[in-house]
Scaffold this active site. Structure first.
Site, PDB file in Angstrom:
ATOM      1  N   HIS A 272       0.834  -1.199   0.000  1.00  0.00           N
ATOM      2  CA  HIS A 272       0.000   0.000   0.000  1.00  0.00           C
ATOM      3  C   HIS A 272       0.872   1.253   0.000  1.00  0.00           C
ATOM      4  CE1 HIS A 272      -2.709  -3.103   1.556  1.00  0.00           C
ATOM      5  NE2 HIS A 272      -3.675  -2.378   1.027  1.00  0.00           N
ATOM      6  N   ASP A 344      -4.738  -5.578  -7.969  1.00  0.00           N
ATOM      7  CA  ASP A 344      -4.927  -5.066  -6.622  1.00  0.00           C
ATOM      8  C   ASP A 344      -5.306  -3.594  -6.756  1.00  0.00           C
ATOM      9  OD1 ASP A 344      -4.994  -4.927  -3.870  1.00  0.00           O
ATOM     10  OD2 ASP A 344      -2.981  -5.707  -3.568  1.00  0.00           O
TER      11      ASP A 344
END
Length: 567
Positions: A272, A344
């Site tokens: 992330h 993702d």
């Protein structure tokens, strides 16, 4: 019973031929929309044939929309707060989720939400979930908006990350399974399949037909972003668990998306925030990271999620999300996967090195079929459409992607939506309880020695809910629980470390990854790997002497055996 088996090779060939025919028959001037959408429904029968028939009717704008699966702000499809409307305006230039679906002819939407312990909370800009009734109303509204589109004959995709454990988007009013790491400790694929089948039925009842789960990452590092989301460190045991979860979900008509390919557990970094480097050799990837993905594919997984990982042994410097070598050559060529590949979150740091439009084009050209959570829907849509028309996104690649997406949708079609009354049913609670009970592991202590005398339950800061739940479960099991002065049972959870332990605890319990137990001084060490109600009830049964802790730690803990009581 709905079961999805691996697609036969002849179906792969048929899909390829259909795609070739679609491309050769529809490639007109690149700057013109395709023919107007047909109002005729696709033929009944084989999902690939239905997909191919529908693709032939779609304009360029429809094709581009079908590969986008963004999030949206708001808990309703058509009625949102001023704050949610402002969020949707910034994201997509519309006020409501329904308007976003209509304007961009979307293939699907992901529902988002987070809890305090969620390691993925940084890319959850909003929440769409409150309770099952609200979620069902939201998904119904989204499908009504999608039904008016040219691609409307194919079911609209509504997905979420319902992994259980720390990443669980919908937590209230549903049956909560123990974490994947707990399932790995139990080591019984049949129990896992039954539990995930219950999960699939409840997701379907809320109108969700795609789960971004299970996590197939083998936990070879002490990754905090993966952690208890993994089934463990043993590729063989993890493979059996992944296959069980896939079978369970898809038996109830919910597409499983095995993630994060090619294996996020081999790096401790958080994708992330940065681009993790997977430095292991190809031999290690083949023996350690890849087996659970192969198992999920062999179990019939409809989708695989690509990860933002720099896999040095195969395509150094290129995130796997954008790597043709990994997605097209390895996943499709070597593994034979012909389902949907989905990125993702494209709002994560490694994907944001490019503009939303360029990132979407790069991801599709690498072999992805669905673009998840773009940070700007307008820019991603416009970028894809422009690339289609100037040839930098080959029409054949887009048609192939849309055909795969629609094929998956038609595999999910023609199933009645279960009633919400199935949520939290006795059967579902029993499936979660059985899995949780099989997971409890003793890493130090006597297997058959219940905690005697009055008990005082304590916990690390912020674990009030877990402490109250265990207190209630112990009382129900006949244990005398006192506010202070009893034998201390101390709970530690996600993110807790050595500083959160108590030296005077008679029992220390790890409710997430068990690594912290290496520093614990208690004579009895137990692990549940989860703080779900089912896990804490199972723990109470062990502490009360009503059950033996038969689990086996799915990850190594320094100085402690994998099991003291189980086989």
């Amino acid at each position: 019973m709905f079961r999805v088996s691996p697609t036969p090779r002849r179906a792969f060939v048929a899909l390829s031929v259909l795609t070739t025919l679609l491309v050769s028959g529809c490639a007109g001037a690149p700057d013109r929309p395709r023919s107007a959408p047909s109002t005729s429904p696709p033929p009944a029968g084989d999902p690939a044939a239905r997909a191919a028939a529908l693709v032939r009717t779609l304009a360029d704008e429809d094709l581009v929309g079908q590969v986008l699966m963004p999030y949206a702000y708001g808990s309703s499809a058509t009625r949102v707060s001023p704050g949610s409307a402002a969020g949707n305006q910034e994201l997509a230039g519309v006020d409501t989720p329904a308007e976003m679906v209509a304007r961009y002819r979307l293939g699907g939407v992901i529902l988002v939400g987070f809890s305090a312990d969620d390691p993925t909370s940084g890319n959850q800009a909003t929440t769409n979930v409150d309770n099952p009734e609200q979620v069902r109303e939201l998904t119904t509204g989204l499908r009504e908006a999608a039904g008016k589109l040219a691609a409307g004959p194919a079911p609209f995709l509504i997905g979420t990350d319902q992994e259980y454990g720390v990443v669980t988007r919908i937590t209230d009013g549903v049956t909560l399974l123990p974490s994947s790491l707990a399932a790995g400790a139990a080591g019984d694929a049949a129990l896992t399949e039954a539990a995930w089948r219950a999960a699939g039925a409840e997701l379907a009842a809320m109108g969700i037909n795609m789960d971004f789960a299970p996590v197939a990452d083998v936990l070879t590092t002490r990754s905090t972003v993966i952690g208890s989301r993994s089934f463990g460190a043993d590729p063989e045991r993890a493979s059996a668990q992944v296959a069980g979860a896939v079978r369970g979900l898809q038996a109830e008509g919910v597409a499983a998306s095995v993630k994060h390919f090619p294996g996020h557990g081999l790096s401790a970094a958080d994708s992330h925030q940065d681009l993790p480097v997977v430095s292991q050799s190809r031999a290690v990837l083949d023996s350690t990271a890849f087996p659970p993905f192969r198992a999920g594919i062999d179990a019939g997984a409809m989708a695989v999620m690509s990860a933002h990982l720099d896999v040095e042994a195969i395509d150094p410097g290129t995130p796997a999300t954008f790597s043709r070598k990994l997605l097209t050559d390895v996943l499709r060529g070597q593994f034979g996967f012909e389902g949907v590949v989905i990125t993702d979150g494209m709002n994560m740091a490694p994907a944001k090195r490019w503009s939303p439009g360029e990132a979407a084009v790069r991801a599709l050209n690498a072999g992805n079929d669905l673009i998840l959570m773009t940070p700007n829907v307008t820019q991603a849509y416009d970028g894809l459409l422009a690339a289609l028309r100037d040839g930098s996104l080959p029409r054949a690649r887009l048609v192939e992607a849309v055909t795969r997406v629609l094929t998956m949708k038609f595999k999910l079609a023609d199933r009645p939506t279960p009633d919400l009354s199935t949520l939290g049913s006795a059967e579902h609670r029993a499936a979660a309880a059985d899995l949780a009970a099989a997971a409890v592991t003793m890493l130090r202590g006597r297997c058959d020695a219940p905690v005697t005398g009055p008990v005082t339950v304590t916990s690390a800061a912020g674990r009030d809910r877990a402490r109250a739940a265990l207190t209630e479960a112990l009382t129900a099991a006949g244990v005398d629980v006192v506010p202070s002065g009893g034998r201390i049972v101390h709970l530690v959870g996600y993110g807790d470390g050595a500083g959160d332990l108590r030296a005077d605890a008679a029992v220390t319990v790890a409710m997430d990854t068990p690594y912290v137990l290496a520093d614990a001084k208690s004579p009895t060490l137990l692990a549940t790997y989860s703080s779900s109600q089912a896990s804490l009830t199972a723990l109470a049964g062990v502490l009360a002497g009503k059950a033996l802790p038969a689990g086996r730690s799915p990850v190594p803990v320094t100085g402690l055996p994998a099991t003291a009581c189980g086989s």
